[in-house]
Write a protein that holds these residues in place. Structure first.
Motif, PDB file in Angstrom:
ATOM      1  N   VAL A   1      39.030 -26.973  98.923  1.00  0.00           N
ATOM      2  CA  VAL A   1      38.089 -26.382  98.319  1.00  0.00           C
ATOM      3  C   VAL A   1      37.686 -25.042  99.638  1.00  0.00           C
ATOM      4  N   ILE A   2      37.126 -23.951  98.496  1.00  0.00           N
ATOM      5  CA  ILE A   2      36.816 -22.848  98.764  1.00  0.00           C
ATOM      6  C   ILE A   2      34.937 -22.730  97.870  1.00  0.00           C
ATOM      7  N   GLU A   3      33.849 -22.103  99.762  1.00  0.00           N
ATOM      8  CA  GLU A   3      32.979 -21.979  98.573  1.00  0.00           C
ATOM      9  C   GLU A   3      32.959 -20.205  98.055  1.00  0.00           C
ATOM     10  N   GLU A   4      32.796 -20.294  96.755  1.00  0.00           N
ATOM     11  CA  GLU A   4      32.148 -17.997  96.087  1.00  0.00           C
ATOM     12  C   GLU A   4      30.881 -18.420  96.888  1.00  0.00           C
ATOM     13  N   ASN A   5      31.292 -16.429  96.667  1.00  0.00           N
ATOM     14  CA  ASN A   5      29.563 -16.072  97.126  1.00  0.00           C
ATOM     15  C   ASN A   5      28.512 -16.694  96.565  1.00  0.00           C
ATOM     16  N   ASP A   6      28.911 -17.339  95.131  1.00  0.00           N
ATOM     17  CA  ASP A   6      27.634 -17.892  94.686  1.00  0.00           C
ATOM     18  C   ASP A   6      26.562 -19.570  94.424  1.00  0.00           C
ATOM     19  N   GLY A   7      27.426 -19.419  96.070  1.00  0.00           N
ATOM     20  CA  GLY A   7      27.397 -20.889  96.318  1.00  0.00           C
ATOM     21  C   GLY A   7      28.104 -21.623  96.251  1.00  0.00           C
ATOM     22  N   GLN A   8      28.821 -22.088  95.140  1.00  0.00           N
ATOM     23  CA  GLN A   8      29.269 -23.086  94.543  1.00  0.00           C
ATOM     24  C   GLN A   8      30.525 -23.127  95.395  1.00  0.00           C
ATOM     25  N   ILE A   9      31.212 -24.619  95.154  1.00  0.00           N
ATOM     26  CA  ILE A   9      32.574 -24.989  95.410  1.00  0.00           C
ATOM     27  C   ILE A   9      33.490 -25.841  94.730  1.00  0.00           C
ATOM     28  N   PHE A  10      34.302 -25.227  94.674  1.00  0.00           N
ATOM     29  CA  PHE A  10      35.070 -25.322  93.690  1.00  0.00           C
ATOM     30  C   PHE A  10      36.803 -25.636  94.623  1.00  0.00           C
ATOM     31  N   LEU A  11      37.057 -26.573  93.791  1.00  0.00           N
ATOM     32  CA  LEU A  11      39.167 -26.532  94.155  1.00  0.00           C
ATOM     33  C   LEU A  11      40.213 -25.369  94.047  1.00  0.00           C
ATOM     34  N   ASP A  12      40.714 -25.280  95.630  1.00  0.00           N
ATOM     35  CA  ASP A  12      41.531 -24.324  95.500  1.00  0.00           C
ATOM     36  C   ASP A  12      42.735 -24.638  95.257  1.00  0.00           C
ATOM     37  N   TYR A  13      43.072 -24.919  93.748  1.00  0.00           N
ATOM     38  CA  TYR A  13      43.808 -24.943  93.261  1.00  0.00           C
ATOM     39  C   TYR A  13      45.561 -23.616  93.172  1.00  0.00           C
ATOM     40  N   LEU A  14      45.317 -22.849  93.641  1.00  0.00           N
ATOM     41  CA  LEU A  14      46.274 -21.774  93.852  1.00  0.00           C
ATOM     42  C   LEU A  14      46.576 -21.492  95.381  1.00  0.00           C
ATOM     43  N   SER A  15      46.178 -22.754  96.236  1.00  0.00           N
ATOM     44  CA  SER A  15      46.261 -22.808  97.608  1.00  0.00           C
ATOM     45  C   SER A  15      48.259 -23.046  97.566  1.00  0.00           C
ATOM     46  N   GLU A  16      48.745 -23.147  96.809  1.00  0.00           N
ATOM     47  CA  GLU A  16      50.025 -23.765  97.439  1.00  0.00           C
ATOM     48  C   GLU A  16      50.525 -23.124  95.892  1.00  0.00           C
ATOM     49  N   ILE A  17      50.463 -21.811  95.003  1.00  0.00           N
ATOM     50  CA  ILE A  17      51.207 -21.572  94.074  1.00  0.00           C
ATOM     51  C   ILE A  17      52.334 -20.967  94.562  1.00  0.00           C
ATOM     52  N   ASN A  18      53.615 -21.172  93.949  1.00  0.00           N
ATOM     53  CA  ASN A  18      54.386 -19.208  93.986  1.00  0.00           C
ATOM     54  C   ASN A  18      54.527 -18.559  93.475  1.00  0.00           C
ATOM     55  N   ILE A  19      54.671 -18.027  94.472  1.00  0.00           N
ATOM     56  CA  ILE A  19      54.383 -16.570  94.318  1.00  0.00           C
ATOM     57  C   ILE A  19      55.323 -15.510  92.362  1.00  0.00           C
ATOM     58  N   GLU A  20      56.693 -16.796  92.110  1.00  0.00           N
ATOM     59  CA  GLU A  20      57.495 -16.617  91.421  1.00  0.00           C
ATOM     60  C   GLU A  20      56.504 -16.906  89.855  1.00  0.00           C
ATOM     61  N   VAL A  21      55.797 -17.534  90.431  1.00  0.00           N
ATOM     62  CA  VAL A  21      54.779 -18.241  89.389  1.00  0.00           C
ATOM     63  C   VAL A  21      53.618 -16.639  88.625  1.00  0.00           C
ATOM     64  N   LEU A  22      53.242 -16.216  90.197  1.00  0.00           N
ATOM     65  CA  LEU A  22      52.130 -15.634  89.968  1.00  0.00           C
ATOM     66  C   LEU A  22      52.812 -14.214  89.194  1.00  0.00           C
ATOM     67  N   ASN A  23      54.159 -13.764  89.730  1.00  0.00           N
ATOM     68  CA  ASN A  23      55.062 -12.938  89.140  1.00  0.00           C
ATOM     69  C   ASN A  23      54.982 -12.888  87.684  1.00  0.00           C
ATOM     70  N   SER A  24      55.425 -13.702  87.191  1.00  0.00           N
ATOM     71  CA  SER A  24      55.378 -14.496  85.940  1.00  0.00           C
ATOM     72  C   SER A  24      54.115 -13.953  85.065  1.00  0.00           C
ATOM     73  N   GLN A  25      52.646 -14.407  85.091  1.00  0.00           N
ATOM     74  CA  GLN A  25      51.908 -14.604  84.792  1.00  0.00           C
ATOM     75  C   GLN A  25      51.135 -12.960  84.580  1.00  0.00           C
ATOM     76  N   ARG A  26      51.127 -11.977  85.153  1.00  0.00           N
ATOM     77  CA  ARG A  26      51.110 -11.210  85.776  1.00  0.00           C
ATOM     78  C   ARG A  26      50.895 -10.530  84.654  1.00  0.00           C
ATOM     79  N   ASP A  27      51.103 -10.426  83.575  1.00  0.00           N
ATOM     80  CA  ASP A  27      51.215  -9.278  82.688  1.00  0.00           C
ATOM     81  C   ASP A  27      49.666  -9.821  81.890  1.00  0.00           C
ATOM     82  N   LEU A  28      50.570 -11.600  81.475  1.00  0.00           N
ATOM     83  CA  LEU A  28      49.350 -12.142  80.399  1.00  0.00           C
ATOM     84  C   LEU A  28      48.063 -11.122  81.371  1.00  0.00           C
ATOM     85  N   ILE A  29      47.559 -11.555  82.006  1.00  0.00           N
ATOM     86  CA  ILE A  29      46.441 -11.551  82.891  1.00  0.00           C
ATOM     87  C   ILE A  29      46.064 -10.651  82.652  1.00  0.00           C
ATOM     88  N   LEU A  30      46.348  -9.635  83.072  1.00  0.00           N
ATOM     89  CA  LEU A  30      45.930  -7.983  83.412  1.00  0.00           C
ATOM     90  C   LEU A  30      45.536  -7.710  81.620  1.00  0.00           C
TER      91      LEU A  30
END
Length: 224
Positions: free
Chosen positions: A159-188
Motif C-alpha cells: 500500500v501507499i498513503e497519498e497526500n489526501d490521507g487515503q491508503i491505496f494498493l501499490d499495484y505498480l510496485s513491480e511493474i516492468n519498465i518495458e510495459v510502462l514505456n509501451s504505454q507512455r505515449d497513450l498515457i500522455l
C-alpha cells in the motif's frame, strides 16, 4: 429452506474503467479480432489459480459487466494476502492496458449459487464511487485501524498513503519498465484529453508512475 448465515469478510469492489468501449471494440470487431474478453478472462482464471495454489485462501471472485467483486473470510492473518491478490489483479489489468479503481472494506457477506447479499460490498462500493476517484483501489480507513490499531502496518503490505490521507494498493510496485514505456505515449495523450474526467485520471496515473519510477519522468508528483 435453511441457508448458511452471512459471514464477516474482507470485500473488494473493482470498477473496470472504459469498459463500454472495450465491449464495443470487441463485439463490433470482425470475427477473430476480439481483444479484451480474452484478456479479462485470462486474468480472472490466473487470479483464482494463484489464490488456490499459492495462498491457500478461500476466495469468491465474481465479474459482471464492468464490476468485479472479491471476498474472503475475515481472518486477520490473511489480510495481507488478500491485498496482494487484489494488487496483483490490478497490476495484471494495467499490463493489459486496462485501468481500474475500487474500494476494499469489510462486513457481513453472503454468496451462493450466483446470489450475493453483502454489507461489505455496499461499503466497498461506496469507497469506489465516492473516494477512489482515480485509477486506485482505496482501503477503508476503518479496516486499516481495525487490523492495525497502532496505525503501524508492516512494510510488506502493498500500500501507499497519498497526500489526501487515503491508503491505496501499490499495484505498480513491480511493474516492468518495458510495459510502462509501451504505454507512455497513450498515457500522455489521454492526460491531454478534452474530457475532464479522463484527463484527471491519467494525470493522477502519471504522478503515481513518477513516484514509483524516476526513470520514467512525467515531471510531476503528489505522493508522500
Amino acid at each position: 429452506m435453511i441457508m448458511d448465515s452471512p459471514k464477516l469478510c474482507f470485500v473488494a469492489f473493482i470498477d473496470l474503467l472504459g469498459f463500454s468501449n472495450m465491449v464495443k471494440q470487441d463485439l463490433e470487431a470482425p470475427n477473430g479480432n476480439e481483444r479484451y474478453i480474452e484478456k479479462l478472462y485470462d486474468i480472472h482464471q490466473e487470479t483464482l489459480a494463484i489464490t488456490k495454489s499459492t495462498l491457500d485462501m478461500e476466495l469468491n471472485l465474481i465479474q459482471f459487466s464492468d464490476s468485479v467483486v472479491l471476498a474472503t473470510p475475515f481472518i486477520k492473518e490473511k489480510f495481507e494476502d488478500f491485498l496482494k491478490v487484489i494488487s496483483r489483479y490490478q497490476h495484471d489489468l494495467f499490463c493489459k492496458g486496462i485501468l481500474s479503481r475500487g474500494g476494499i472494506a469489510y462486513g457481513k457477506h453472503f454468496y451462493k449459487d450466483g446470489f450475493m447479499f453483502s454489507l461489505g460490498l455496499i461499503e466497498a462500493y461506496r469507497i469506489e464511487s465516492n473516494v477512489a476517484r482515480f485509477p486506485r483501489i482505496v482501503v477503508s480507513s476503518d479496516l486499516m485501524e481495525l487490523i492495525y490499531p497502532e496505525k503501524i502496518h508492516p512494510e510488506t503490505l502493498p500500500v501507499i498513503e497519498e497526500n489526501d490521507g487515503q491508503i491505496f494498493l501499490d499495484y505498480l510496485s513491480e511493474i516492468n519498465i518495458e510495459v510502462l514505456n509501451s504505454q507512455r505515449d497513450l498515457i500522455l495523450r489521454q492526460a491531454q484529453s478534452m474530457n475532464t474526467s479522463i484527463r484527471e485520471k491519467y494525470i493522477w496515473l502519471m504522478e503515481y508512475i513518477n513516484h514509483k519510477r524516476a526513470d520514467i519522468d512525467f515531471g510531476i508528483t503528489r505522493f508522500k
